[in-house]
Design a protein around this motif. Structure first.
Motif, mmCIF file in Angstrom:
data_model
loop_
_atom_site.group_PDB
_atom_site.id
_atom_site.type_symbol
_atom_site.label_atom_id
_atom_site.label_comp_id
_atom_site.label_asym_id
_atom_site.label_seq_id
_atom_site.Cartn_x
_atom_site.Cartn_y
_atom_site.Cartn_z
ATOM 1 N N SER A 185 0.842 -1.201 0.000
ATOM 2 C CA SER A 185 0.000 0.000 0.000
ATOM 3 C C SER A 185 0.879 1.253 0.000
ATOM 4 O O SER A 185 2.075 1.204 0.251
ATOM 5 N N LEU A 186 0.252 2.399 -0.306
ATOM 6 C CA LEU A 186 0.982 3.661 -0.341
ATOM 7 C C LEU A 186 1.189 4.201 1.075
ATOM 8 O O LEU A 186 0.355 4.016 1.958
ATOM 9 N N ILE A 187 2.318 4.877 1.286
ATOM 10 C CA ILE A 187 2.637 5.487 2.567
ATOM 11 C C ILE A 187 2.955 6.967 2.346
ATOM 12 O O ILE A 187 3.156 7.405 1.214
ATOM 13 N N ASP A 188 3.002 7.721 3.433
ATOM 14 C CA ASP A 188 3.237 9.166 3.319
ATOM 15 C C ASP A 188 4.713 9.512 3.179
ATOM 16 O O ASP A 188 5.083 10.396 2.409
ATOM 17 N N ASP A 189 5.559 8.813 3.937
ATOM 18 C CA ASP A 189 6.979 9.168 3.937
ATOM 19 C C ASP A 189 7.834 7.930 3.658
ATOM 20 O O ASP A 189 7.666 6.891 4.294
ATOM 21 N N ASP A 190 8.743 8.054 2.708
ATOM 22 C CA ASP A 190 9.632 6.947 2.353
ATOM 23 C C ASP A 190 10.869 6.942 3.242
ATOM 24 O O ASP A 190 11.349 7.996 3.677
ATOM 25 N N ASP A 191 11.389 5.740 3.506
ATOM 26 C CA ASP A 191 12.708 5.652 4.118
ATOM 27 C C ASP A 191 13.720 6.233 3.130
ATOM 28 O O ASP A 191 13.578 6.068 1.908
ATOM 29 N N ILE A 192 14.723 6.922 3.657
ATOM 30 C CA ILE A 192 15.756 7.539 2.828
ATOM 31 C C ILE A 192 17.099 6.877 3.092
ATOM 32 O O ILE A 192 17.440 6.577 4.243
ATOM 33 N N HIS A 193 17.832 6.617 2.033
ATOM 34 C CA HIS A 193 19.206 6.120 2.157
ATOM 35 C C HIS A 193 20.150 7.185 1.612
ATOM 36 O O HIS A 193 19.990 7.633 0.471
ATOM 37 N N LEU A 194 21.116 7.576 2.433
ATOM 38 C CA LEU A 194 22.137 8.537 2.019
ATOM 39 C C LEU A 194 23.312 7.744 1.439
ATOM 40 O O LEU A 194 23.947 6.966 2.149
ATOM 41 N N ILE A 195 23.565 7.931 0.145
ATOM 42 C CA ILE A 195 24.574 7.133 -0.549
ATOM 43 C C ILE A 195 25.758 8.016 -0.919
ATOM 44 O O ILE A 195 25.635 8.936 -1.729
ATOM 45 N N LEU A 196 26.891 7.713 -0.311
ATOM 46 C CA LEU A 196 28.111 8.474 -0.549
ATOM 47 C C LEU A 196 28.993 7.691 -1.518
ATOM 48 O O LEU A 196 29.546 6.649 -1.159
ATOM 49 N N GLU A 197 29.079 8.184 -2.749
ATOM 50 C CA GLU A 197 29.823 7.473 -3.791
ATOM 51 C C GLU A 197 31.204 8.099 -3.997
ATOM 52 O O GLU A 197 31.394 9.295 -3.801
ATOM 53 N N TYR A 198 32.146 7.263 -4.379
ATOM 54 C CA TYR A 198 33.494 7.751 -4.681
ATOM 55 C C TYR A 198 34.081 6.952 -5.834
ATOM 56 O O TYR A 198 33.681 5.810 -6.091
ATOM 57 N N LYS A 199 35.018 7.593 -6.544
ATOM 58 C CA LYS A 199 35.645 6.988 -7.718
ATOM 59 C C LYS A 199 37.030 6.461 -7.374
ATOM 60 O O LYS A 199 37.634 6.863 -6.372
ATOM 61 N N THR A 200 37.544 5.603 -8.222
ATOM 62 C CA THR A 200 38.905 5.101 -8.047
ATOM 63 C C THR A 200 39.884 6.272 -7.964
ATOM 64 O O THR A 200 39.873 7.163 -8.806
#
Length: 495
Positions: A185-200
């Motif tokens: 079912s639909l919800i009001d607020d989604d869980d958030i994932h903070l993704i910190l990306e880095y390159k070689t």
């Protein structure tokens, strides 16, 4: 010879040497490009060899909204942080303060290792999210996230009919493919994932990372309870899936539950798996776990009822370590040799199936582990039991490899000029003395062979192992979600 003549000779030799070096480097680059082009065409031929007959796939659990940022442009490196990194008692998993978060990130960044960690400090997490959204320098962007939606989207893109167990907001649902059947079912607020990306080669303070990867921080409230499970339960009977994918259970890692709730939810997942027809294949997608108790619960309730497991090199080493020593492995070699990885895969395959043969007569719902898919930076390795229901292993390894490049480069086209190969011109099949060596062939880049694995004297299982080189993206655009896309691409050709 006069001084002038001598200088003229030296100048001429220097110019000739420089020209020769330039021409030789151009020759090597041209030769590498030719080899990569041949390898690419060979793997595309394998990828396209079989049609996809719209298999039905059910997948759970959960979803989130991913907020991506460039790690080195978002985080501040301080002298006090550098001092704390030398502490022998450093705890990189208990994240309650900003300093602990930075210490944890630094630990994995300098090793180039993927990590996914939970913080119970809601205020800290919300502060970091607010800062990330405002940091134009870190190039923030949003995307549909969660193992289940990402794997499901890949499977749907490749031609599967997908039923997804996830609860999400109407805003997040608008980013989901319209042909995916959402049971939650639909919800009001989604869980958030903070993704910190880095390159070689990215530098942060005094540290330089050996490879591209990502660090994920979350403060989930929906996903740790697998809240979409019951709604999937109602929808499954009429769907009759060919494949059931279990994922997202790492969201239960380090989350504080009240009296037995986590065990109860995991047991309900187990019951949902057990309720599936024996004709339905079960795949469990591993992830980054740091809590031993949770892994033990999964080894008791999920792994014994799965036909297949998918994981990266960190997760394979962690699983092997827990099975062998009962201890967690926080980090492993981020670019392991083929022989080392295959030995670990054989151990996991043998140990899990040893338990199967010892107990399947008393628990008839247990399943023999018949497939392991390992995805690394340099190669894809798939181990499949002979005479199992898994098909086209060689083709699946090739498709998984090409998908890795497409996802990380964020392009549907695999460009040889934007690629490089780390897999050696030959590799050993094991670290054991006398192990066979497999020569690499441009025309037959995916190497497959048969062998027999002894299961602690109880039984001997014949298996096929295939190893495919990855045409590694030179400039990584995204690493988060790579494993999910790779696993989905490998599965679609095997069911």
């Amino acid at each position: 010879m006069s001084a002038t003549s001598y200088l003229t000779l030296i100048t001429a030799v220097s110019v000739f040497t420089a020209l020769f070096a330039i021409i030789y480097q151009a020759y090597l680059a041209s030769n590498d490009l030719r080899q990569l082009t041949v390898i690419l065409q060979s793997m595309k031929n394998l990828e396209q060899a079989f049609p996809v007959n719209k298999p039905r796939v059910a997948i759970g659990y959960g979803s989130c909204s991913d907020l991506y940022v460039r790690a080195v442009d978002f985080l501040n490196f301080t002298s006090s942080l550098e001092k704390s990194l030398h502490q022998t008692t450093l705890n990189v998993n208990d994240i309650t303060t900003e300093d602990e978060f930075l210490q944890s990130f630094a630990y994995y960044f300098q090793r180039g290792a993927a990590a996914e960690r939970y913080t119970a400090n809601k205020d800290l997490f919300q502060k970091l999210v607010r800062q990330a959204k405002k940091s134009s320098k870190a190039e923030p962007r949003w995307a549909l996230g969660g193992n289940a939606p990402v794997i499901g989207s890949r499977l749907a893109t490749e031609g599967a009919e997908v039923m997804l167990a996830a609860k999400m907001s109407s805003k997040l649902k608008s980013h989901l493919r319209p042909d995916i059947h959402l049971t939650g079912s639909l919800i009001d607020d989604d869980d958030i994932h903070l993704i910190l990306e880095y390159k070689t080669g990215d530098e942060w303070g005094t540290m330089r990372t050996p490879r591209a990867n990502r660090y994920i921080l979350h403060n989930d409230h929906h996903n740790p309870f697998i809240s979409s499970l019951e709604e999937l339960e109602l929808a499954l009977p009429g769907f009759d899936p060919h494949l059931f994918v279990v994922s997202g259970l790492q969201m239960m890692d380090n989350y504080v539950y009240e009296g037995g709730v986590r065990e109860e939810r995991i047991e309900k997942v187990r019951n949902q798996i057990q309720a599936q027809s024996t004709d339905t294949l079960i795949h469990f997608e591993m992830a980054s776990f740091v809590e031993l108790q949770l892994l033990q619960l999964l080894l008791k309730n999920i792994v014994p009822y799965s036909d297949s497991i998918g994981m990266n090199e960190q997760e394979l080493d962690n699983l092997r370590q827990v099975l062998e020593t009962g201890k967690i492995s926080l980090v492993a070699d981020s670019n392991p040799r083929v022989a080392q990885s295959l030995d670990q895969a054989r151990y996991v395959f043998g140990k899990i199936n040893e338990d199967f043969f010892q107990s399947h007569l008393t628990d008839t719902r247990r399943r023999m582990l018949s497939r392991i898919h390992l995805h690394t930076l340099a190669y894809q390795a798939i181990l499949v039991a002979k005479d199992s229901k898994w098909n086209n292993t060689k083709n699946a390894a090739a498709k998984a490899s090409l998908t890795a490049h497409r996802h990380v480069c964020a392009s549907p086209i695999v460009n040889p000029d934007a690629s490089y190969r780390l897999l050696d011109d030959s590799f050993a099949t094991s670290t054991q003395s006398g192990a066979a060596r497999i020569p690499f062939s441009e025309l037959e880049p995916v190497s497959c062979w048969n062998e027999t694995i002894a299961i602690n004297g109880l039984k001997r299982l014949d298996v096929e192992i295939c190893v495919a080189p990855v045409l590694i993206c030179k400039v990584a655009k995204q690493t988060a979600g790579a494993g999910d896309n790779i696993s989905g691409a490998g599965l679609i050709l095997q069911i």
